[in-house]
Write a protein that holds these residues in place. Structure first.
Motif, PDB file in Angstrom:
ATOM      1  N   PHE A 220      16.820  76.531  -7.751  1.00 29.68           N
ATOM      2  CA  PHE A 220      16.090  77.746  -8.112  1.00 29.68           C
ATOM      3  C   PHE A 220      17.062  78.909  -8.277  1.00 29.68           C
ATOM      4  CE2 PHE A 220      14.986  81.619  -5.701  1.00 29.68           C
ATOM      5  CZ  PHE A 220      14.250  82.276  -6.679  1.00 29.68           C
ATOM      6  N   ALA A 221      17.974  79.068  -7.322  1.00 28.25           N
ATOM      7  CA  ALA A 221      18.926  80.179  -7.351  1.00 28.25           C
ATOM      8  C   ALA A 221      19.838  80.078  -8.574  1.00 28.25           C
ATOM      9  CB  ALA A 221      19.752  80.205  -6.072  1.00 28.25           C
ATOM     10  N   THR A 222      20.282  78.884  -8.893  1.00 30.81           N
ATOM     11  CA  THR A 222      21.136  78.683 -10.066  1.00 30.81           C
ATOM     12  C   THR A 222      20.393  79.076 -11.339  1.00 30.81           C
ATOM     13  OG1 THR A 222      22.354  76.905  -8.976  1.00 30.81           O
ATOM     14  CG2 THR A 222      22.453  76.970 -11.376  1.00 30.81           C
ATOM     15  N   ALA A 223      19.152  78.634 -11.464  1.00 30.26           N
ATOM     16  CA  ALA A 223      18.357  78.955 -12.655  1.00 30.26           C
ATOM     17  C   ALA A 223      18.086  80.452 -12.749  1.00 30.26           C
ATOM     18  CB  ALA A 223      17.048  78.168 -12.627  1.00 30.26           C
ATOM     19  N   ARG A 224      17.789  81.089 -11.626  1.00 25.68           N
ATOM     20  CA  ARG A 224      17.503  82.529 -11.631  1.00 25.68           C
ATOM     21  C   ARG A 224      18.749  83.328 -11.992  1.00 25.68           C
ATOM     22  NH1 ARG A 224      15.990  86.017 -13.458  1.00 25.68           N
ATOM     23  NH2 ARG A 224      15.169  87.909 -12.581  1.00 25.68           N
ATOM     24  N   LEU A 225      19.899  82.892 -11.497  1.00 27.87           N
ATOM     25  CA  LEU A 225      21.155  83.561 -11.820  1.00 27.87           C
ATOM     26  C   LEU A 225      21.469  83.417 -13.312  1.00 27.87           C
ATOM     27  CD1 LEU A 225      23.448  85.155 -10.486  1.00 27.87           C
ATOM     28  CD2 LEU A 225      24.610  82.991 -10.090  1.00 27.87           C
ATOM     29  N   GLU A 226      21.249  82.226 -13.881  1.00 25.39           N
ATOM     30  CA  GLU A 226      21.457  82.012 -15.314  1.00 25.39           C
ATOM     31  C   GLU A 226      20.506  82.889 -16.134  1.00 25.39           C
ATOM     32  OE1 GLU A 226      21.026  77.787 -15.800  1.00 25.39           O
ATOM     33  OE2 GLU A 226      23.005  77.378 -14.967  1.00 25.39           O
ATOM     34  N   GLN A 227      19.265  82.975 -15.710  1.00 24.87           N
ATOM     35  CA  GLN A 227      18.292  83.814 -16.407  1.00 24.87           C
ATOM     36  C   GLN A 227      18.723  85.279 -16.362  1.00 24.87           C
ATOM     37  OE1 GLN A 227      14.288  83.430 -14.968  1.00 24.87           O
ATOM     38  NE2 GLN A 227      13.491  84.975 -16.353  1.00 24.87           N
ATOM     39  N   ASN A 228      19.236  85.715 -15.225  1.00 27.05           N
ATOM     40  CA  ASN A 228      19.704  87.086 -15.093  1.00 27.05           C
ATOM     41  C   ASN A 228      20.871  87.363 -16.046  1.00 27.05           C
ATOM     42  OD1 ASN A 228      21.694  89.113 -13.502  1.00 27.05           O
ATOM     43  ND2 ASN A 228      19.544  89.649 -13.167  1.00 27.05           N
ATOM     44  N   CYS A 229      21.742  86.386 -16.241  1.00 26.24           N
ATOM     45  CA  CYS A 229      22.865  86.555 -17.172  1.00 26.24           C
ATOM     46  C   CYS A 229      22.355  86.773 -18.594  1.00 26.24           C
ATOM     47  CB  CYS A 229      23.777  85.335 -17.121  1.00 26.24           C
ATOM     48  SG  CYS A 229      24.746  85.196 -15.613  1.00 26.24           S
ATOM     49  N   VAL A 230      21.276  86.104 -18.959  1.00 28.14           N
ATOM     50  CA  VAL A 230      20.690  86.282 -20.290  1.00 28.14           C
ATOM     51  C   VAL A 230      19.988  87.628 -20.380  1.00 28.14           C
ATOM     52  CG1 VAL A 230      18.923  85.415 -21.875  1.00 28.14           C
ATOM     53  CG2 VAL A 230      20.440  83.808 -20.697  1.00 28.14           C
ATOM     54  N   GLU A 231      19.199  87.958 -19.373  1.00 22.92           N
ATOM     55  CA  GLU A 231      18.443  89.209 -19.379  1.00 22.92           C
ATOM     56  C   GLU A 231      19.338  90.447 -19.331  1.00 22.92           C
ATOM     57  OE1 GLU A 231      16.000  88.670 -15.945  1.00 22.92           O
ATOM     58  OE2 GLU A 231      14.499  87.507 -17.037  1.00 22.92           O
ATOM     59  N   HIS A 232      20.487  90.320 -18.709  1.00 26.96           N
ATOM     60  CA  HIS A 232      21.408  91.446 -18.559  1.00 26.96           C
ATOM     61  C   HIS A 232      22.750  91.091 -19.208  1.00 26.96           C
ATOM     62  CE1 HIS A 232      18.738  93.589 -15.797  1.00 26.96           C
ATOM     63  NE2 HIS A 232      18.456  92.399 -15.319  1.00 26.96           N
ATOM     64  N   SER A 233      22.691  90.631 -20.439  1.00 24.22           N
ATOM     65  CA  SER A 233      23.898  90.169 -21.125  1.00 24.22           C
ATOM     66  C   SER A 233      24.899  91.295 -21.389  1.00 24.22           C
ATOM     67  CB  SER A 233      23.533  89.488 -22.440  1.00 24.22           C
ATOM     68  OG  SER A 233      22.847  90.390 -23.290  1.00 24.22           O
ATOM     69  N   TYR A 234      24.462  92.550 -21.314  1.00 24.78           N
ATOM     70  CA  TYR A 234      25.373  93.686 -21.490  1.00 24.78           C
ATOM     71  C   TYR A 234      26.424  93.724 -20.389  1.00 24.78           C
ATOM     72  CZ  TYR A 234      22.458  95.573 -17.798  1.00 24.78           C
ATOM     73  OH  TYR A 234      21.778  95.727 -16.622  1.00 24.78           O
ATOM     74  N   TYR A 235      26.088  93.133 -19.244  1.00 23.50           N
ATOM     75  CA  TYR A 235      27.018  93.126 -18.114  1.00 23.50           C
ATOM     76  C   TYR A 235      27.694  91.763 -18.052  1.00 23.50           C
ATOM     77  CZ  TYR A 235      28.853  92.977 -13.398  1.00 23.50           C
ATOM     78  OH  TYR A 235      29.687  92.838 -12.323  1.00 23.50           O
ATOM     79  N   THR A 236      28.997  91.731 -18.240  1.00 24.08           N
ATOM     80  CA  THR A 236      29.727  90.459 -18.269  1.00 24.08           C
ATOM     81  C   THR A 236      30.544  90.220 -17.009  1.00 24.08           C
ATOM     82  OG1 THR A 236      31.560  91.529 -19.432  1.00 24.08           O
ATOM     83  CG2 THR A 236      29.853  90.474 -20.788  1.00 24.08           C
ATOM     84  N   GLY A 237      30.426  91.106 -16.051  1.00 24.80           N
ATOM     85  CA  GLY A 237      31.195  90.974 -14.815  1.00 24.80           C
ATOM     86  C   GLY A 237      30.559  89.995 -13.835  1.00 24.80           C
ATOM     87  N   PRO A 238      31.182  89.847 -12.679  1.00 30.37           N
ATOM     88  CA  PRO A 238      30.690  88.902 -11.677  1.00 30.37           C
ATOM     89  C   PRO A 238      29.402  89.388 -11.022  1.00 30.37           C
ATOM     90  CG  PRO A 238      32.540  90.142 -10.806  1.00 30.37           C
ATOM     91  CD  PRO A 238      32.402  90.533 -12.243  1.00 30.37           C
ATOM     92  N   ARG A 239      28.597  88.441 -10.613  1.00 31.67           N
ATOM     93  CA  ARG A 239      27.339  88.742  -9.914  1.00 31.67           C
ATOM     94  C   ARG A 239      27.080  87.669  -8.867  1.00 31.67           C
ATOM     95  NH1 ARG A 239      23.911  89.370 -14.974  1.00 31.67           N
ATOM     96  NH2 ARG A 239      25.870  89.250 -16.025  1.00 31.67           N
ATOM     97  N   ARG A 240      26.217  87.987  -7.939  1.00 33.91           N
ATOM     98  CA  ARG A 240      25.892  87.071  -6.836  1.00 33.91           C
ATOM     99  C   ARG A 240      24.391  87.108  -6.603  1.00 33.91           C
ATOM    100  NH1 ARG A 240      29.262  88.139  -1.817  1.00 33.91           N
ATOM    101  NH2 ARG A 240      30.546  86.594  -2.840  1.00 33.91           N
ATOM    102  N   ILE A 241      23.847  85.939  -6.335  1.00 30.34           N
ATOM    103  CA  ILE A 241      22.456  85.867  -5.910  1.00 30.34           C
ATOM    104  C   ILE A 241      22.429  85.487  -4.438  1.00 30.34           C
ATOM    105  CG2 ILE A 241      22.194  83.464  -6.672  1.00 30.34           C
ATOM    106  CD1 ILE A 241      19.220  84.176  -7.282  1.00 30.34           C
ATOM    107  N   ALA A 242      21.625  86.205  -3.700  1.00 28.59           N
ATOM    108  CA  ALA A 242      21.329  85.858  -2.313  1.00 28.59           C
ATOM    109  C   ALA A 242      19.867  85.415  -2.310  1.00 28.59           C
ATOM    110  CB  ALA A 242      21.519  87.062  -1.402  1.00 28.59           C
ATOM    111  N   TYR A 243      19.559  84.361  -1.582  1.00 27.64           N
ATOM    112  CA  TYR A 243      18.182  83.869  -1.524  1.00 27.64           C
ATOM    113  C   TYR A 243      17.881  83.365  -0.121  1.00 27.64           C
ATOM    114  CZ  TYR A 243      20.560  79.381  -2.361  1.00 27.64           C
ATOM    115  OH  TYR A 243      21.404  78.298  -2.277  1.00 27.64           O
ATOM    116  N   TRP A 244      16.623  83.545   0.280  1.00 26.65           N
ATOM    117  CA  TRP A 244      16.241  83.211   1.645  1.00 26.65           C
ATOM    118  C   TRP A 244      14.724  83.024   1.720  1.00 26.65           C
ATOM    119  CZ3 TRP A 244      17.723  87.901  -0.211  1.00 26.65           C
ATOM    120  CH2 TRP A 244      16.820  88.958  -0.095  1.00 26.65           C
ATOM    121  N   PRO A 245      14.264  82.250   2.720  1.00 27.51           N
ATOM    122  CA  PRO A 245      12.818  82.124   2.931  1.00 27.51           C
ATOM    123  C   PRO A 245      12.235  83.500   3.225  1.00 27.51           C
ATOM    124  CG  PRO A 245      13.987  80.447   4.175  1.00 27.51           C
ATOM    125  CD  PRO A 245      15.021  81.392   3.632  1.00 27.51           C
TER     126      PRO A 245
END
Length: 82
Positions: free
Chosen positions: A37-62
């Protein structure tokens, strides 16, 4: 199970209060792997915010639905860089 996520920019030249790119919750199926889920959400964020090409991190928790999502990840959060 309900999971919360927080996607942030990880570049050093951004003010802390401007690093949050996305946050939310999602209910995962019983057989769904939270890391997938986290991998897919991070990939989706890269598409949605394609103007930003720098590094990003997803944190996820119950997460419990009745609680607000914090602006920083709790200590028990898992992390994935992308």
């Amino acid at each position: 199970m309900q999971y919360a996520y927080l996607i942030t920019r990880t570049d050093d030249d951004t003010d802390e209060d401007r690093r949050v790119m996305s946050r939310g919750t999602q209910t995962l199926a019983d057989d769904q792997d939270p890391r997938e889920f986290a991998t897919a959400r991070l990939e989706q964020n890269c598409v949605e915010h394609s103007y930003y090409t720098g590094p990003r991190r997803i944190a996820y928790w119950p997460h419990q639905n009745d609680r607000p999502i914090p602006r920083t990840a709790p200590a028990n959060a898992q992390h994935l860089d992308g």
